[in-house]
Design a protein around this motif. Sequence first.
Motif, PDB file in Angstrom:
ATOM      1  N   GLY A 158     -81.431  28.737-106.605  1.00  0.00           N
ATOM      2  CA  GLY A 158     -80.181  28.487-105.710  1.00  0.00           C
ATOM      3  C   GLY A 158     -79.166  27.592-106.451  1.00  0.00           C
ATOM      4  N   ALA A 159     -78.252  27.054-105.715  1.00  0.00           N
ATOM      5  CA  ALA A 159     -76.986  26.378-106.313  1.00  0.00           C
ATOM      6  C   ALA A 159     -77.616  25.152-107.101  1.00  0.00           C
ATOM      7  N   GLU A 160     -78.536  24.385-106.367  1.00  0.00           N
ATOM      8  CA  GLU A 160     -79.352  22.983-106.931  1.00  0.00           C
ATOM      9  C   GLU A 160     -80.149  23.334-108.265  1.00  0.00           C
ATOM     10  N   ASP A 161     -80.317  24.538-108.658  1.00  0.00           N
ATOM     11  CA  ASP A 161     -81.127  25.029-109.816  1.00  0.00           C
ATOM     12  C   ASP A 161     -80.054  25.433-110.951  1.00  0.00           C
ATOM     13  N   ARG A 166     -76.897  25.043-125.432  1.00  0.00           N
ATOM     14  CA  ARG A 166     -77.895  25.836-126.539  1.00  0.00           C
ATOM     15  C   ARG A 166     -77.434  27.422-126.407  1.00  0.00           C
ATOM     16  N   ILE A 167     -76.556  27.851-125.750  1.00  0.00           N
ATOM     17  CA  ILE A 167     -76.403  29.243-125.856  1.00  0.00           C
ATOM     18  C   ILE A 167     -75.278  29.759-126.830  1.00  0.00           C
ATOM     19  N   SER A 168     -73.995  28.876-126.687  1.00  0.00           N
ATOM     20  CA  SER A 168     -72.840  29.235-127.566  1.00  0.00           C
ATOM     21  C   SER A 168     -72.260  27.943-128.054  1.00  0.00           C
ATOM     22  N   GLY A 169     -72.910  26.855-127.956  1.00  0.00           N
ATOM     23  CA  GLY A 169     -72.181  25.600-128.755  1.00  0.00           C
ATOM     24  C   GLY A 169     -71.242  25.023-127.610  1.00  0.00           C
ATOM     25  N   THR A 170     -70.769  26.012-126.492  1.00  0.00           N
ATOM     26  CA  THR A 170     -69.952  25.513-125.440  1.00  0.00           C
ATOM     27  C   THR A 170     -70.638  25.285-124.319  1.00  0.00           C
ATOM     28  N   PRO A 171     -70.514  24.188-123.557  1.00  0.00           N
ATOM     29  CA  PRO A 171     -71.419  24.249-122.164  1.00  0.00           C
ATOM     30  C   PRO A 171     -71.242  25.427-121.333  1.00  0.00           C
ATOM     31  N   CYS A 172     -72.469  25.733-120.981  1.00  0.00           N
ATOM     32  CA  CYS A 172     -72.675  27.044-120.303  1.00  0.00           C
ATOM     33  C   CYS A 172     -73.893  26.789-119.093  1.00  0.00           C
ATOM     34  N   THR A 173     -73.221  27.585-117.983  1.00  0.00           N
ATOM     35  CA  THR A 173     -74.404  27.263-116.753  1.00  0.00           C
ATOM     36  C   THR A 173     -75.352  28.342-116.667  1.00  0.00           C
ATOM     37  N   VAL A 174     -76.566  27.761-116.599  1.00  0.00           N
ATOM     38  CA  VAL A 174     -77.701  28.721-116.793  1.00  0.00           C
ATOM     39  C   VAL A 174     -78.819  28.399-115.529  1.00  0.00           C
ATOM     40  N   ILE A 175     -79.692  29.083-115.091  1.00  0.00           N
ATOM     41  CA  ILE A 175     -80.810  28.875-114.137  1.00  0.00           C
ATOM     42  C   ILE A 175     -81.812  28.036-114.886  1.00  0.00           C
ATOM     43  N   GLU A 228     -76.522  30.851-104.597  1.00  0.00           N
ATOM     44  CA  GLU A 228     -76.940  30.448-103.489  1.00  0.00           C
ATOM     45  C   GLU A 228     -77.012  31.192-102.050  1.00  0.00           C
ATOM     46  N   HIS A 229     -76.124  32.192-102.102  1.00  0.00           N
ATOM     47  CA  HIS A 229     -75.926  33.239-101.122  1.00  0.00           C
ATOM     48  C   HIS A 229     -76.511  34.435-101.384  1.00  0.00           C
ATOM     49  N   THR A 230     -77.283  34.594-102.753  1.00  0.00           N
ATOM     50  CA  THR A 230     -78.171  35.834-102.735  1.00  0.00           C
ATOM     51  C   THR A 230     -79.462  35.919-102.335  1.00  0.00           C
ATOM     52  N   THR A 231     -79.752  36.878-101.302  1.00  0.00           N
ATOM     53  CA  THR A 231     -81.050  36.650-100.914  1.00  0.00           C
ATOM     54  C   THR A 231     -81.716  37.757-100.937  1.00  0.00           C
ATOM     55  N   ALA A 232     -81.315  38.911-101.599  1.00  0.00           N
ATOM     56  CA  ALA A 232     -81.944  40.153-101.994  1.00  0.00           C
ATOM     57  C   ALA A 232     -81.309  40.819-103.188  1.00  0.00           C
ATOM     58  N   ILE A 233     -81.960  41.617-103.793  1.00  0.00           N
ATOM     59  CA  ILE A 233     -81.641  42.521-104.840  1.00  0.00           C
ATOM     60  C   ILE A 233     -80.874  43.751-103.943  1.00  0.00           C
ATOM     61  N   SER A 272     -71.895  36.338-110.634  1.00  0.00           N
ATOM     62  CA  SER A 272     -73.121  36.143-110.420  1.00  0.00           C
ATOM     63  C   SER A 272     -73.747  36.720-109.069  1.00  0.00           C
ATOM     64  N   PRO A 273     -72.941  36.999-107.986  1.00  0.00           N
ATOM     65  CA  PRO A 273     -73.806  37.859-106.786  1.00  0.00           C
ATOM     66  C   PRO A 273     -74.039  39.318-107.267  1.00  0.00           C
ATOM     67  N   PHE A 274     -73.111  39.796-108.230  1.00  0.00           N
ATOM     68  CA  PHE A 274     -73.638  41.073-108.827  1.00  0.00           C
ATOM     69  C   PHE A 274     -74.776  41.425-109.760  1.00  0.00           C
ATOM     70  N   ILE A 275     -75.271  40.087-110.195  1.00  0.00           N
ATOM     71  CA  ILE A 275     -76.427  40.274-111.291  1.00  0.00           C
ATOM     72  C   ILE A 275     -77.595  40.734-110.640  1.00  0.00           C
ATOM     73  N   ALA A 276     -77.735  40.338-109.267  1.00  0.00           N
ATOM     74  CA  ALA A 276     -78.794  40.979-108.327  1.00  0.00           C
ATOM     75  C   ALA A 276     -78.242  42.233-107.665  1.00  0.00           C
ATOM     76  N   SER A 277     -77.769  43.108-108.372  1.00  0.00           N
ATOM     77  CA  SER A 277     -77.474  44.311-107.931  1.00  0.00           C
ATOM     78  C   SER A 277     -78.434  45.469-108.491  1.00  0.00           C
ATOM     79  N   ILE A 278     -78.766  46.402-107.749  1.00  0.00           N
ATOM     80  CA  ILE A 278     -79.816  47.582-108.350  1.00  0.00           C
ATOM     81  C   ILE A 278     -79.079  48.135-109.440  1.00  0.00           C
ATOM     82  N   GLU A 279     -77.868  48.070-109.791  1.00  0.00           N
ATOM     83  CA  GLU A 279     -77.189  48.958-110.777  1.00  0.00           C
ATOM     84  C   GLU A 279     -76.891  47.814-112.128  1.00  0.00           C
ATOM     85  N   ALA A 280     -77.298  46.787-111.988  1.00  0.00           N
ATOM     86  CA  ALA A 280     -77.098  45.900-113.162  1.00  0.00           C
ATOM     87  C   ALA A 280     -77.902  46.024-114.146  1.00  0.00           C
ATOM     88  N   SER A 281     -77.531  45.802-115.396  1.00  0.00           N
ATOM     89  CA  SER A 281     -78.150  46.212-116.708  1.00  0.00           C
ATOM     90  C   SER A 281     -79.264  44.894-117.227  1.00  0.00           C
TER      91      SER A 281
END
Length: 315
Positions: A219-222, A228-237, A298-303, A197-206
Amino acid sequence: MQTKLTQLLNIKHPIIQAPMFLVSNVVMVTEAMKAGIAGCIPALNYRTLDELRVAIKELKANKVDGGSFGFNLIVNKSNIKYKGQLEVICEEGCDFIITSLGSPEETIRQAHAVGIKVFCDVTDLKFAKKVEQLGADAAIAVNNEAGGHRGNLTPEQLTNLLSTELSIPVISAGGVGCKADIDNMLSYGAEGVSVGSPFIASIEASVTDDYKQACVDYGAEDIIMTERISGTPCTVINTPYVQKIGTKATWIENLLNKNKSLKKWVKMVRFSIGMKATEKAAKKATYKTVWVAGPSIEHTTAILPVKDIVYKLTN
């Protein structure tokens, strides 16, 4: 920081940049290698085997000392491209393969024949023992703080359990957003960590800037679970759209899932629909956004560039 993982992959830091559907790409992994860690891309990120082959060739050309690269394979029947993907990867070569959602037996056999290491996603001791017996080089312990599909045990519980019971290295996956988290995972018995997850907010991410910014703003609480994604429980924002559509499978899916002869096909259809929805959310910002992520945002504060994210994780 030397561990069994750094020795296995000849990397400087015991970190794998986790494979993320539609997020990971050649540029991200190249920058990860330059920063002294391993990078991994889902084979499903490539629509054709030719595109996958081109990506492998690029990564081989970009490889540097102290870094390594690999690919993630979905090894169950939902991935009809699996056998072709495995063949191409073994023909072209890489440092490691991560298997998910199925038996890794065929992957281990073919990969080991050409000198490729195989790490297997596991969520419990029973399956971890199976992959060890099949010859896996390491077990990736997917805990209940992982993004996407996750396990049920806490990082401490799962890592302690597997590192005690297995003879192969354990790599902890989930709940890592800063150096202190890595130190904790190693203290539990892990030989390294898989960080996504921390690498999602990278400049290079697609993905779109909206998706990246969401990892900064939320953050973490969100983070919530959805079926509803794959039929198997999955974490989302927990965006307004996710709140609107709900997080449970539809009544007709639940009904069809009770029919043993139809259950497999229902899961395959839901997986396909969910992946297409995730692709739209990743590549185009609309009010219908379903963004996959874990509580470590939770620890991601900038791209930031990948190299800066690695620096934050190691210093």
